[in-house]
Design a protein around this motif. Structure first.
Motif, PDB file in Angstrom:
ATOM      1  N   MET A 100       0.828  -1.195   0.000  1.00  0.00           N
ATOM      2  CA  MET A 100       0.000   0.000   0.000  1.00  0.00           C
ATOM      3  C   MET A 100       0.865   1.249   0.000  1.00  0.00           C
ATOM      4  O   MET A 100       0.583   2.181  -0.742  1.00  0.00           O
ATOM      5  N   THR A 101       1.871   1.250   0.846  1.00  0.00           N
ATOM      6  CA  THR A 101       2.743   2.418   0.944  1.00  0.00           C
ATOM      7  C   THR A 101       3.437   2.669  -0.382  1.00  0.00           C
ATOM      8  O   THR A 101       3.509   3.804  -0.845  1.00  0.00           O
ATOM      9  N   GLU A 102       3.938   1.597  -1.009  1.00  0.00           N
ATOM     10  CA  GLU A 102       4.666   1.712  -2.265  1.00  0.00           C
ATOM     11  C   GLU A 102       3.801   2.345  -3.351  1.00  0.00           C
ATOM     12  O   GLU A 102       4.271   3.121  -4.173  1.00  0.00           O
ATOM     13  N   ASP A 112       1.479 -13.453  -6.563  1.00  0.00           N
ATOM     14  CA  ASP A 112       0.970 -14.797  -6.800  1.00  0.00           C
ATOM     15  C   ASP A 112       0.103 -15.253  -5.627  1.00  0.00           C
ATOM     16  O   ASP A 112       0.322 -14.856  -4.480  1.00  0.00           O
ATOM     17  N   VAL A 113      -0.890 -16.067  -5.935  1.00  0.00           N
ATOM     18  CA  VAL A 113      -1.855 -16.504  -4.930  1.00  0.00           C
ATOM     19  C   VAL A 113      -1.184 -17.366  -3.855  1.00  0.00           C
ATOM     20  O   VAL A 113      -1.624 -17.361  -2.705  1.00  0.00           O
ATOM     21  N   THR A 114      -0.096 -18.055  -4.183  1.00  0.00           N
ATOM     22  CA  THR A 114       0.610 -18.861  -3.188  1.00  0.00           C
ATOM     23  C   THR A 114       1.130 -17.989  -2.053  1.00  0.00           C
ATOM     24  O   THR A 114       1.013 -18.350  -0.881  1.00  0.00           O
ATOM     25  N   SER A 115       1.671 -16.832  -2.385  1.00  0.00           N
ATOM     26  CA  SER A 115       2.163 -15.915  -1.351  1.00  0.00           C
ATOM     27  C   SER A 115       1.021 -15.450  -0.456  1.00  0.00           C
ATOM     28  O   SER A 115       1.182 -15.337   0.759  1.00  0.00           O
ATOM     29  N   GLN A 128      -4.906 -10.762  -6.983  1.00  0.00           N
ATOM     30  CA  GLN A 128      -5.136  -9.996  -8.205  1.00  0.00           C
ATOM     31  C   GLN A 128      -4.920  -8.500  -7.963  1.00  0.00           C
ATOM     32  O   GLN A 128      -4.223  -7.832  -8.729  1.00  0.00           O
ATOM     33  N   VAL A 129      -5.494  -7.973  -6.901  1.00  0.00           N
ATOM     34  CA  VAL A 129      -5.388  -6.540  -6.619  1.00  0.00           C
ATOM     35  C   VAL A 129      -3.946  -6.147  -6.305  1.00  0.00           C
ATOM     36  O   VAL A 129      -3.453  -5.124  -6.768  1.00  0.00           O
ATOM     37  N   LEU A 130      -3.261  -6.969  -5.520  1.00  0.00           N
ATOM     38  CA  LEU A 130      -1.893  -6.651  -5.122  1.00  0.00           C
ATOM     39  C   LEU A 130      -0.857  -7.072  -6.164  1.00  0.00           C
ATOM     40  O   LEU A 130       0.332  -6.815  -5.994  1.00  0.00           O
ATOM     41  N   ALA A 134       6.273  -5.755  -6.647  1.00  0.00           N
ATOM     42  CA  ALA A 134       5.081  -6.223  -7.360  1.00  0.00           C
ATOM     43  C   ALA A 134       5.340  -6.125  -8.857  1.00  0.00           C
ATOM     44  O   ALA A 134       5.992  -5.201  -9.334  1.00  0.00           O
ATOM     45  N   GLY A 135       4.836  -7.078  -9.601  1.00  0.00           N
ATOM     46  CA  GLY A 135       5.003  -7.081 -11.042  1.00  0.00           C
ATOM     47  C   GLY A 135       6.189  -7.890 -11.529  1.00  0.00           C
ATOM     48  O   GLY A 135       6.391  -8.040 -12.736  1.00  0.00           O
TER      49      GLY A 135
END
Length: 143
Positions: A1-3, A52-55, A47-49, A81-82
């Motif tokens: 969020m901060t990033e 990967d879903v595993t994390s 998806q929003v962040l 991210a990305g």
């Protein structure tokens, strides 16, 4: 969020309302959670962040108190991210740099594989340590 400069309201909007601002805030708190999030919520969070879903699943498991050991160490958690959108050649190049750094930090011999041939030499006689002209000036080098 901060990033990204996002608020919990931004996360609610980015999730298309699938998770409320209050739920995002609850998930974002350092407090232990009472129950494991619904699978659809885990998918939305990933998806929003853009992770990967595993994390997300592992983080949720830790939040409800399950003893989940770190999978790849703290370094992997620091990737921005990305990262998953990098091309395969770019990933290979980055992994090559990391592997070389790890190999260079060990006290053992330096081992490299080039075109299926394994090369090994003592660290102190590694080619990178045998530059008679001193260190490479990367601004002037032909890369």
């Amino acid at each position: 969020m901060t990033e990204r400069g996002w608020s919990y309201a931004d996360l609610e909007r980015e999730s298309g309302g699938a998770l409320s601002r209050g739920r995002w805030q609850q998930l974002g708190s350092a407090d232990a959670q009472n129950k494991f999030p619904h699978p659809e919520s885990l998918r939305v969070i990933a998806q929003v962040l853009e992770i990967d879903v595993t994390s997300v699943v592992l983080a949720a498991a830790r939040a409800v108190g399950l003893p989940v050991p770190a999978q790849a160490g703290d370094f992997a958690d620091q990737l921005p991210a990305g990262t998953e959108r990098l091309s395969v050649p770019m990933r290979d190049a980055i992994l090559g740099v990391v592997r070389a750094a790890v190999a260079g930090s060990s006290a053992g011999p330096v081992v490299r594989e080039i075109d299926g041939v394994t090369l090994e030499w003592p660290k102190e006689s590694a080619p990178s340590r045998q530059r008679p002209d001193g260190p490479i000036d990367y601004e002037e080098a032909d890369l």
